[in-house]
Structure formats: C-alpha cells, structure tokens
Design an enzyme around this catalytic site. Structure first.
Site, mmCIF file in Angstrom:
data_model
loop_
_atom_site.group_PDB
_atom_site.id
_atom_site.type_symbol
_atom_site.label_atom_id
_atom_site.label_comp_id
_atom_site.label_asym_id
_atom_site.label_seq_id
_atom_site.Cartn_x
_atom_site.Cartn_y
_atom_site.Cartn_z
ATOM 1 N N CYS A 283 0.828 -1.210 0.000
ATOM 2 C CA CYS A 283 0.000 0.000 0.000
ATOM 3 C C CYS A 283 0.862 1.260 0.000
ATOM 4 O O CYS A 283 0.525 2.254 -0.652
ATOM 5 C CB CYS A 283 -0.920 0.008 1.212
ATOM 6 S SG CYS A 283 -2.092 -1.363 1.240
ATOM 7 N N ARG B 101 -7.847 -3.997 -3.532
ATOM 8 C CA ARG B 101 -7.286 -2.852 -4.251
ATOM 9 C C ARG B 101 -8.188 -2.528 -5.452
ATOM 10 O O ARG B 101 -7.992 -3.031 -6.551
ATOM 11 C CB ARG B 101 -5.864 -3.158 -4.707
ATOM 12 C CG ARG B 101 -4.951 -3.547 -3.568
ATOM 13 C CD ARG B 101 -3.527 -3.871 -4.024
ATOM 14 N NE ARG B 101 -2.812 -4.509 -2.934
ATOM 15 C CZ ARG B 101 -2.282 -3.859 -1.892
ATOM 16 N NH1 ARG B 101 -2.388 -2.542 -1.824
ATOM 17 N NH2 ARG B 101 -1.649 -4.515 -0.935
#
Length: 215
Positions: free
Chosen positions: A52, A129
């Site tokens: 991330c 995601r």
C-alpha cells in the site's frame, strides 16, 4: 462478521454512489468533489503496510499528471483518520513523499460496501485494491480490482484515463495497447452507404469494420 455479507457491485455505466466521509483533507461529499472533474477513487487494504505504501506513493508522485488531466484522486481504507494522518506523516518523513490527496477513513465500511470493495473470499475487514474511474457527470467508466497481495500498475491507470478522455473527445475506440499518439479505431459503419464511403477513405483498413485513423 457474516461471511455472506451483502456486497453490491457497482457496474460500468452506473451513477457513482454518493457519500459523505471524513478524509485527511476534511469532510467531503463525493458528488460535490466529483463535480466538473474526473475522479479516481481507489482503495487499499491497510495503512502502514508495504504494498500500500508503494501504491499510495505512486499516486502521490504522479498527482500533478492527474491534475493536468482534470482528474482528482481520493483514496480509502478501513482505518481511522488518526492512522491515516500518522501514516501520511511517517511516509513523508521517511521518503519525502506527501500523500497530497484525500484519504477516506472508512472504519464502518460504509463507502467500501457501496463500491463492492469488501470481498469476503479475500478479506472481511480489509478492502481489496479497487480502482474506479468516474467521469465529470458522475458515471463510473472503468473498474479495476486487484487482490491484497498484488500492487497496481500506475502506467495502466494513467493510460486508461487518457484512453477514456480520448474516446469521449473524438468519438472513437482504442485498440489493444493503445498509447497517446497511436492511431484510433473509427466506429464501424451502420449502413451500406457508409460502408461504401469508408472504402473510398484514406483510413488504414483491415476491412470495412476495422479502420484506424490518426487524430
């Protein structure tokens, strides 16, 4: 949490679900944020995690490029606003990169559920995601989903936005691996007369139904 959690999946062509949320740049109403510009809404599984951090840094370092395309960024994860701020500060101190776009604190998963970002087979407490490209009219134009352990391709996200904007502006379609400057596909003819006209044109043609031109 029930493993059969209801998880609606917005589709391409749908109106982007509206919401009010707390972000790292204050409270906002999404429809107001979206008004007059493209928006890329993207989720990440958790703050202070390695993949991330690379992704958010990728968005941040190309933020000006998105701005130049009249596109705003807005991130999301199921973390508190305090975790978001601490992570933003940590990454800025360690790398010099500032996440200078809003990140939604979605602790109750309200926004994640609206956008189908919770996939119980992958995780019930973290968003996958997801990437939603939304046009200035608030319509979802493109959706990408990635699992927790695979980072996104920033070049492809930029290319996809440019492709959508090019298709809208010139009323064309884009072929495989299209990049700005490449030829585009002219919509196929819908009458015999149009087909005959096309055969007289200077388009690059494999056949009447597949014709390319420069723009």
């Amino acid at each position: 949490m029930d493993e059969h959690i209801e998880n609606p999946m917005p589709r391409i062509g749908d109106k982007a679900p509206d919401f009010k949320a707390t972000t790292t740049y204050g409270d906002l109403v999404f429809s107001e944020y979206n008004k007059g510009s493209w928006v890329i809404l993207f989720s990440h599984p958790a703050d202070f995690t390695p993949v991330c951090t690379t992704e958010m840094s990728g968005f941040a370092t190309r933020h000006k490029e998105f701005k130049d395309m009249n596109c705003k960024l807005i991130g999301l994860s199921i973390d508190s606003i305090h975790a978001h701020i601490a992570w933003v500060n940590n990454v800025r101190k360690l790398s010099g990169v500032l996440f200078d776009f809003p990140i939604i604190a979605d602790l109750d998963m309200t926004v994640a559920m609206k956008y189908g970002m919770i996939m119980p087979g992958e995780a019930t407490t973290a968003a996958v995601r997801a990437v939603f490209i939304i046009d200035p009219n608030g319509i979802i134009r493109l959706i990408m989903y990635y699992p927790l352990n695979v980072g996104r391709n920033m070049d492809e996200i930029v290319r996809a936005l440019k492709a959508l904007q090019t298709a809208d502006k010139h009323k064309v379609a884009l072929p495989l691996n299209w990049q700005p400057g490449d030829k585009v596909i002219v919509p196929p003819p819908t009458s015999v007369e149009a087909m005959e006209e096309r055969e007289k044109s200077d388009y690059e043609m494999m056949d009447f139904y597949l014709a390319k031109k420069n723009i």
